[in-house]
Design a protein around this motif. Structure first.
Motif, mmCIF file in Angstrom:
data_model
loop_
_atom_site.group_PDB
_atom_site.id
_atom_site.type_symbol
_atom_site.label_atom_id
_atom_site.label_comp_id
_atom_site.label_asym_id
_atom_site.label_seq_id
_atom_site.Cartn_x
_atom_site.Cartn_y
_atom_site.Cartn_z
ATOM 1 N N HIS A 134 62.650 42.666 -30.815
ATOM 2 C CA HIS A 134 61.255 42.922 -30.479
ATOM 3 C C HIS A 134 61.149 43.573 -29.103
ATOM 4 N N PRO A 135 60.153 44.450 -28.900
ATOM 5 C CA PRO A 135 60.005 45.077 -27.589
ATOM 6 C C PRO A 135 59.717 44.087 -26.463
ATOM 7 N N GLY A 136 59.100 42.946 -26.791
ATOM 8 C CA GLY A 136 58.767 41.972 -25.755
ATOM 9 C C GLY A 136 58.188 40.706 -26.350
ATOM 10 N N HIS A 137 57.738 39.825 -25.440
ATOM 11 C CA HIS A 137 57.110 38.567 -25.837
ATOM 12 C C HIS A 137 55.975 38.787 -26.829
ATOM 13 N N THR A 138 55.102 39.726 -26.515
ATOM 14 C CA THR A 138 53.865 39.912 -27.281
ATOM 15 C C THR A 138 54.159 40.160 -28.759
ATOM 16 N N GLU A 139 55.093 41.074 -29.013
ATOM 17 C CA GLU A 139 55.409 41.423 -30.396
ATOM 18 C C GLU A 139 56.122 40.264 -31.113
ATOM 19 N N PHE A 140 56.975 39.533 -30.397
ATOM 20 C CA PHE A 140 57.670 38.385 -30.985
ATOM 21 C C PHE A 140 56.675 37.297 -31.371
ATOM 22 N N THR A 170 48.587 50.710 -26.236
ATOM 23 C CA THR A 170 50.026 50.801 -26.497
ATOM 24 C C THR A 170 50.718 50.020 -25.389
ATOM 25 N N ILE A 171 51.810 49.340 -25.745
ATOM 26 C CA ILE A 171 52.349 48.373 -24.774
ATOM 27 C C ILE A 171 53.770 48.763 -24.353
ATOM 28 N N HIS A 172 54.759 48.156 -24.964
ATOM 29 C CA HIS A 172 56.139 48.305 -24.491
ATOM 30 C C HIS A 172 56.833 49.469 -25.204
ATOM 31 N N ILE A 173 56.346 50.670 -24.923
ATOM 32 C CA ILE A 173 56.980 51.866 -25.474
ATOM 33 C C ILE A 173 57.084 52.900 -24.359
ATOM 34 N N ALA A 174 57.994 53.843 -24.545
ATOM 35 C CA ALA A 174 58.151 54.910 -23.560
ATOM 36 C C ALA A 174 56.880 55.753 -23.487
ATOM 37 N N LEU A 175 56.599 56.263 -22.313
ATOM 38 C CA LEU A 175 55.402 57.085 -22.134
ATOM 39 C C LEU A 175 55.413 58.282 -23.092
ATOM 40 N N ALA A 176 56.588 58.809 -23.392
ATOM 41 C CA ALA A 176 56.686 59.949 -24.291
ATOM 42 C C ALA A 176 56.230 59.621 -25.705
ATOM 43 N N ARG A 177 56.228 58.325 -26.068
ATOM 44 C CA ARG A 177 55.819 57.927 -27.417
ATOM 45 C C ARG A 177 54.344 57.554 -27.513
ATOM 46 N N THR A 181 51.799 57.376 -30.974
ATOM 47 C CA THR A 181 51.405 56.024 -31.380
ATOM 48 C C THR A 181 49.899 55.806 -31.309
ATOM 49 N N LEU A 182 49.252 56.446 -30.348
ATOM 50 C CA LEU A 182 47.827 56.224 -30.102
ATOM 51 C C LEU A 182 46.979 56.851 -31.207
ATOM 52 N N THR A 183 46.157 56.019 -31.853
ATOM 53 C CA THR A 183 45.242 56.500 -32.894
ATOM 54 C C THR A 183 43.875 55.866 -32.693
ATOM 55 N N SER A 184 42.869 56.481 -33.298
ATOM 56 C CA SER A 184 41.529 55.884 -33.255
ATOM 57 C C SER A 184 41.555 54.491 -33.863
ATOM 58 N N TYR A 271 47.663 53.013 -22.161
ATOM 59 C CA TYR A 271 49.101 52.735 -22.107
ATOM 60 C C TYR A 271 49.375 51.694 -21.018
ATOM 61 N N HIS A 272 50.587 51.189 -21.043
ATOM 62 C CA HIS A 272 50.987 50.022 -20.265
ATOM 63 C C HIS A 272 50.632 50.136 -18.781
ATOM 64 N N ASP A 273 51.170 51.144 -18.106
ATOM 65 C CA ASP A 273 50.996 51.207 -16.656
ATOM 66 C C ASP A 273 49.563 51.532 -16.252
ATOM 67 N N GLN A 274 48.829 52.234 -17.100
ATOM 68 C CA GLN A 274 47.423 52.516 -16.798
ATOM 69 C C GLN A 274 46.642 51.216 -16.639
ATOM 70 N N ALA A 275 47.042 50.193 -17.396
ATOM 71 C CA ALA A 275 46.371 48.897 -17.325
ATOM 72 C C ALA A 275 46.973 47.983 -16.265
#
Length: 339
Positions: A134-140, A170-177, A181-184, A271-275
């Motif tokens: 899992h990418p992190g706690h949240t997804e697990f 979007t959380i624990h993913i690379a900025l390039a993704r 991943t982002l959808t309405s 995305y993650h760092d924006q938040a």
């Protein structure tokens, strides 16, 4: 409450000891610390406590007996094996114990033996070496919700503090993704869950959500990219049609000053760092990681394992105490006013 130890070579065990100590020495914190038990290796906690001058009484317990002994000793529910790593020097052999602590904490809530889950920081890199998928706690935690409670879940990460609450779409993913991943639909689902849980656990009758833009200046009418027009604005229209109070897309660079923060209850970021950058700037020691969208309450300190200071006695328990306090308030009553 059930507390998972986190990575035993990080500061999680130390701040668990300090949280119990501060619950009994009259140090200032928001409210009384509700009784909790730690899923950990008792011998490891004893060694650590002695090494940092915090030789506390520790008692091994069954979860249902933890509250009765909390006044006199730190209740510990032992894990299935001993910890092998040392402070600041993580061991891959401890990774299964870190996972076990989280799984058992959630299972105790499912069984009614605990009211909430509080997790200490993990090292995702160390867990990956042990096959953690899992990418992190949240997804697990989302997987555990489905496995134990039989409820499919979209776990949503919210960082909450009295100054600011933020939710990354979007959380624990690379900025390039992020763009792929982002959808309405994802924005809508994330905002629905946020609004629902702010009503359910934070006492907000009509939560106000501010939706950030993705591009600088929220795209400047498409001149810096059409994502704000083609993805974010349709999501906002859908949410408004459902009666959820949302505004945006707002340029992220003007969303977090004091006057702007007064106009919303949570900011939905793309995305993650924006938040996380603004909340960690405003409330590094008091922010709490809350997982929304689960059939159980889960909070966590808003910091990492801090291997560089593990075992030195320097770690602050402030964020863990805030996580314990918030979990207790959320658990006391579904309509409890937290915000």
């Amino acid at each position: 409450m059930a507390m998972a130890m986190g990575d035993p070579s990080g500061i999680g065990p130390e701040i668990a000891l300090k949280a119990w100590a501060q619950a009994h020495d009259g140090q200032a914190h928001d409210g009384d610390i509700a009784p909790f038990f730690v899923l950990a290796d008792p011998a490891h906690l004893k060694r650590l406590g002695r090494s940092i001058g915090l030789d506390l009484p520790i008692t091994t317990v069954e979860p249902q007996n933890a509250a009765a002994v909390f006044a006199d000793a730190l209740p510990v529910v032992p894990l299935s094996a001993a910890v092998s790593g040392e402070p600041g020097r993580p061991s891959a052999t401890d990774a299964p114990l870190t996972i076990e602590a989280i799984e058992r904490a959630v299972a105790y809530v499912y069984a009614g033996a605990a009211s909430a889950v509080v997790t200490n920081p993990i090292s995702k890199d160390n867990l990956y070496k042990a096959g953690f998928k899992h990418p992190g706690h949240t997804e697990f935690l989302g997987e555990l919700a489905e496995r134990l409670f039989g409820q499919p879940a979209l776990p949503v990460m919210m960082l909450w503090s009295p100054e600011l609450a933020v939710v990354p779409v979007t959380i624990h993913i690379a900025l390039a993704r992020v763009l792929e991943t982002l959808t309405s639909e994802l924005i809508v689902k994330t905002a629905r869950i946020t609004a629902h849980d702010l009503k359910q656990h934070f006492g907000l009758a009509r939560p106000r959500l501010a939706i950030s833009g993705l591009n600088p200046h929220a795209g400047e009418n498409g001149s810096m990219g059409r994502e704000d027009i083609d993805i974010i604005k349709p999501a906002i229209a859908t949410l408004n049609a459902e009666g959820i109070v949302v505004s945006g897309p707002h340029p992220a660079d003007t969303l977090f000053h004091a006057e702007a923060r007064a106009r919303y209850d949570a900011a939905i970021c793309m995305y993650h760092d924006q938040a996380l950058i603004p909340i960690k700037t405003l409330a590094f020691d008091s922010a709490v990681n809350v997982t929304l969208g689960l059939p159980f309450i889960r909070t966590s300190p808003d910091h990492g394992t801090a291997y560089d200071i593990a075992g030195t006695g320097k770690a602050s328990a402030a964020s863990l105490i805030a996580a314990l306090d918030l979990a207790a308030r959320m658990a006391r009553t579904p309509a409890g006013a937290v915000a």
